[in-house]
Design a protein around this motif. Structure first.
Motif, PDB file in Angstrom:
ATOM      1  N   ALA A 161       0.839  -1.204   0.000  1.00  0.00           N
ATOM      2  CA  ALA A 161       0.000   0.000   0.000  1.00  0.00           C
ATOM      3  C   ALA A 161       0.875   1.255   0.000  1.00  0.00           C
ATOM      4  O   ALA A 161       0.590   2.217  -0.727  1.00  0.00           O
ATOM      5  N   LEU A 162       1.924   1.263   0.806  1.00  0.00           N
ATOM      6  CA  LEU A 162       2.836   2.404   0.827  1.00  0.00           C
ATOM      7  C   LEU A 162       3.538   2.577  -0.519  1.00  0.00           C
ATOM      8  O   LEU A 162       3.731   3.700  -0.992  1.00  0.00           O
ATOM      9  N   SER A 163       3.904   1.470  -1.140  1.00  0.00           N
ATOM     10  CA  SER A 163       4.552   1.532  -2.448  1.00  0.00           C
ATOM     11  C   SER A 163       3.596   2.115  -3.488  1.00  0.00           C
ATOM     12  O   SER A 163       3.994   2.961  -4.296  1.00  0.00           O
ATOM     13  N   ARG A 164       2.328   1.673  -3.477  1.00  0.00           N
ATOM     14  CA  ARG A 164       1.328   2.227  -4.402  1.00  0.00           C
ATOM     15  C   ARG A 164       1.127   3.715  -4.149  1.00  0.00           C
ATOM     16  O   ARG A 164       1.035   4.518  -5.085  1.00  0.00           O
ATOM     17  N   SER A 165       1.063   4.084  -2.875  1.00  0.00           N
ATOM     18  CA  SER A 165       0.891   5.513  -2.548  1.00  0.00           C
ATOM     19  C   SER A 165       2.075   6.333  -3.038  1.00  0.00           C
ATOM     20  O   SER A 165       1.899   7.432  -3.570  1.00  0.00           O
ATOM     21  N   ALA A 166       3.281   5.807  -2.873  1.00  0.00           N
ATOM     22  CA  ALA A 166       4.474   6.519  -3.341  1.00  0.00           C
ATOM     23  C   ALA A 166       4.439   6.670  -4.862  1.00  0.00           C
ATOM     24  O   ALA A 166       4.758   7.744  -5.396  1.00  0.00           O
ATOM     25  N   GLU A 167       4.025   5.620  -5.569  1.00  0.00           N
ATOM     26  CA  GLU A 167       3.940   5.699  -7.030  1.00  0.00           C
ATOM     27  C   GLU A 167       2.879   6.712  -7.458  1.00  0.00           C
ATOM     28  O   GLU A 167       3.088   7.477  -8.399  1.00  0.00           O
ATOM     29  N   GLU A 168       1.745   6.722  -6.761  1.00  0.00           N
ATOM     30  CA  GLU A 168       0.690   7.693  -7.083  1.00  0.00           C
ATOM     31  C   GLU A 168       1.176   9.120  -6.828  1.00  0.00           C
ATOM     32  O   GLU A 168       0.879  10.030  -7.607  1.00  0.00           O
ATOM     33  N   MET A 169       1.898   9.327  -5.749  1.00  0.00           N
ATOM     34  CA  MET A 169       2.424  10.656  -5.445  1.00  0.00           C
ATOM     35  C   MET A 169       3.436  11.090  -6.508  1.00  0.00           C
ATOM     36  O   MET A 169       3.443  12.245  -6.938  1.00  0.00           O
ATOM     37  N   GLN A 170       4.298  10.170  -6.933  1.00  0.00           N
ATOM     38  CA  GLN A 170       5.262  10.496  -7.975  1.00  0.00           C
ATOM     39  C   GLN A 170       4.545  10.851  -9.277  1.00  0.00           C
ATOM     40  O   GLN A 170       4.924  11.788  -9.973  1.00  0.00           O
ATOM     41  N   SER A 171       3.496  10.112  -9.583  1.00  0.00           N
ATOM     42  CA  SER A 171       2.710  10.404 -10.787  1.00  0.00           C
ATOM     43  C   SER A 171       2.038  11.768 -10.669  1.00  0.00           C
ATOM     44  O   SER A 171       2.040  12.556 -11.623  1.00  0.00           O
ATOM     45  N   ALA A 172       1.462  12.060  -9.495  1.00  0.00           N
ATOM     46  CA  ALA A 172       0.806  13.354  -9.284  1.00  0.00           C
ATOM     47  C   ALA A 172       1.819  14.496  -9.375  1.00  0.00           C
ATOM     48  O   ALA A 172       1.545  15.546  -9.970  1.00  0.00           O
ATOM     49  N   ILE A 173       2.995  14.305  -8.809  1.00  0.00           N
ATOM     50  CA  ILE A 173       4.043  15.329  -8.868  1.00  0.00           C
ATOM     51  C   ILE A 173       4.479  15.541 -10.311  1.00  0.00           C
ATOM     52  O   ILE A 173       4.646  16.679 -10.762  1.00  0.00           O
ATOM     53  N   SER A 174       4.633  14.459 -11.047  1.00  0.00           N
ATOM     54  CA  SER A 174       5.024  14.568 -12.456  1.00  0.00           C
ATOM     55  C   SER A 174       3.960  15.313 -13.255  1.00  0.00           C
ATOM     56  O   SER A 174       4.285  16.190 -14.061  1.00  0.00           O
ATOM     57  N   ASN A 175       2.687  14.980 -13.015  1.00  0.00           N
ATOM     58  CA  ASN A 175       1.599  15.670 -13.717  1.00  0.00           C
ATOM     59  C   ASN A 175       1.550  17.148 -13.347  1.00  0.00           C
ATOM     60  O   ASN A 175       1.336  18.000 -14.215  1.00  0.00           O
ATOM     61  N   SER A 176       1.750  17.455 -12.077  1.00  0.00           N
ATOM     62  CA  SER A 176       1.712  18.862 -11.669  1.00  0.00           C
ATOM     63  C   SER A 176       2.904  19.632 -12.234  1.00  0.00           C
ATOM     64  O   SER A 176       2.773  20.794 -12.613  1.00  0.00           O
ATOM     65  N   LYS A 177       4.067  18.994 -12.337  1.00  0.00           N
ATOM     66  CA  LYS A 177       5.229  19.653 -12.951  1.00  0.00           C
ATOM     67  C   LYS A 177       4.946  19.947 -14.418  1.00  0.00           C
ATOM     68  O   LYS A 177       5.254  21.034 -14.913  1.00  0.00           O
ATOM     69  N   THR A 178       4.371  18.984 -15.117  1.00  0.00           N
ATOM     70  CA  THR A 178       4.040  19.181 -16.532  1.00  0.00           C
ATOM     71  C   THR A 178       3.047  20.315 -16.694  1.00  0.00           C
ATOM     72  O   THR A 178       3.222  21.191 -17.550  1.00  0.00           O
ATOM     73  N   ALA A 179       1.999  20.307 -15.866  1.00  0.00           N
ATOM     74  CA  ALA A 179       0.982  21.365 -15.948  1.00  0.00           C
ATOM     75  C   ALA A 179       1.590  22.718 -15.589  1.00  0.00           C
ATOM     76  O   ALA A 179       1.279  23.733 -16.224  1.00  0.00           O
ATOM     77  N   THR A 180       2.450  22.749 -14.593  1.00  0.00           N
ATOM     78  CA  THR A 180       3.086  23.995 -14.183  1.00  0.00           C
ATOM     79  C   THR A 180       3.971  24.542 -15.299  1.00  0.00           C
ATOM     80  O   THR A 180       3.953  25.746 -15.581  1.00  0.00           O
ATOM     81  N   ASN A 181       4.742  23.685 -15.932  1.00  0.00           N
ATOM     82  CA  ASN A 181       5.595  24.123 -17.041  1.00  0.00           C
ATOM     83  C   ASN A 181       4.755  24.660 -18.195  1.00  0.00           C
ATOM     84  O   ASN A 181       5.094  25.688 -18.792  1.00  0.00           O
ATOM     85  N   SER A 182       3.671  23.966 -18.499  1.00  0.00           N
ATOM     86  CA  SER A 182       2.787  24.419 -19.578  1.00  0.00           C
ATOM     87  C   SER A 182       2.181  25.777 -19.241  1.00  0.00           C
ATOM     88  O   SER A 182       2.169  26.690 -20.071  1.00  0.00           O
ATOM     89  N   ASN A 183       1.701  25.922 -18.010  1.00  0.00           N
ATOM     90  CA  ASN A 183       1.125  27.202 -17.585  1.00  0.00           C
ATOM     91  C   ASN A 183       2.172  28.307 -17.567  1.00  0.00           C
ATOM     92  O   ASN A 183       1.867  29.455 -17.899  1.00  0.00           O
ATOM     93  N   ALA A 184       3.384  27.974 -17.191  1.00  0.00           N
ATOM     94  CA  ALA A 184       4.454  28.976 -17.161  1.00  0.00           C
ATOM     95  C   ALA A 184       4.763  29.477 -18.572  1.00  0.00           C
ATOM     96  O   ALA A 184       4.958  30.675 -18.782  1.00  0.00           O
ATOM     97  N   HIS A 185       4.795  28.565 -19.543  1.00  0.00           N
ATOM     98  CA  HIS A 185       5.042  28.978 -20.929  1.00  0.00           C
ATOM     99  C   HIS A 185       3.909  29.866 -21.440  1.00  0.00           C
ATOM    100  O   HIS A 185       4.158  30.881 -22.091  1.00  0.00           O
TER     101      HIS A 185
END
Length: 133
Positions: free
Chosen positions: A43-67
């Motif tokens: 469960a902790l491993s799944r949560s860590a993977e979900e958090m990494q995915s969410a962080i990656s998605n937010s970084k992508t969205a942030t970069n797009s919004n910044a441009h």
């Protein structure tokens, strides 16, 4: 004596059964703990993977919004310069319009003053002639 040996064998068998029962309980508890830990770790491993995915998605969205924001800021900077130039032009035109209006009003006053004066004098002469008649 055979009876004593049989009794001792029976007691040893009972003790062995009791010992096996205790070991079985401990083994079950250990297995449950192992499964519980495995489930928790998964469960902790799944949560860590979900958090990494969410962080990656937010970084992508942030970069797009910044441009997009950067492009909008550049466009607004260009428009600000154009607007400042338009405001300056409007200011110059309004100053010129005020000057021309004042000059036209002065010209009208200069042109109409003698005529108004002549009209007053004519009106005065007319009144005087009406009073005499």
């Amino acid at each position: 004596m055979s009876l004593i040996i049989d009794f001792l064998l029976l007691a040893a068998s009972g003790a062995a059964c009791f010992y096996c029962w205790v070991l079985s309980k401990r083994l079950k508890a250990l297995t449950e703990t192992k499964n519980g830990l495995t489930t928790g770790i998964a469960a902790l491993s799944r949560s860590a993977e979900e958090m990494q995915s969410a962080i990656s998605n937010s970084k992508t969205a942030t970069n797009s919004n910044a441009h997009e924001l950067s492009a909008l800021i550049e466009a607004s900077d260009k428009k600000i310069a154009a607007l400042q130039e338009l405001v300056q032009q409007i200011s110059d035109i309004s100053t010129q319009a005020v000057d021309e209006t004042e000059a036209a009003a002065k010209g009208l006053v200069d042109t109409l003053s003698p005529q108004i004066q002549a009209a007053r004098e004519s009106a005065k002469l007319l009144l005087d002639s009406l009073d005499k008649a």
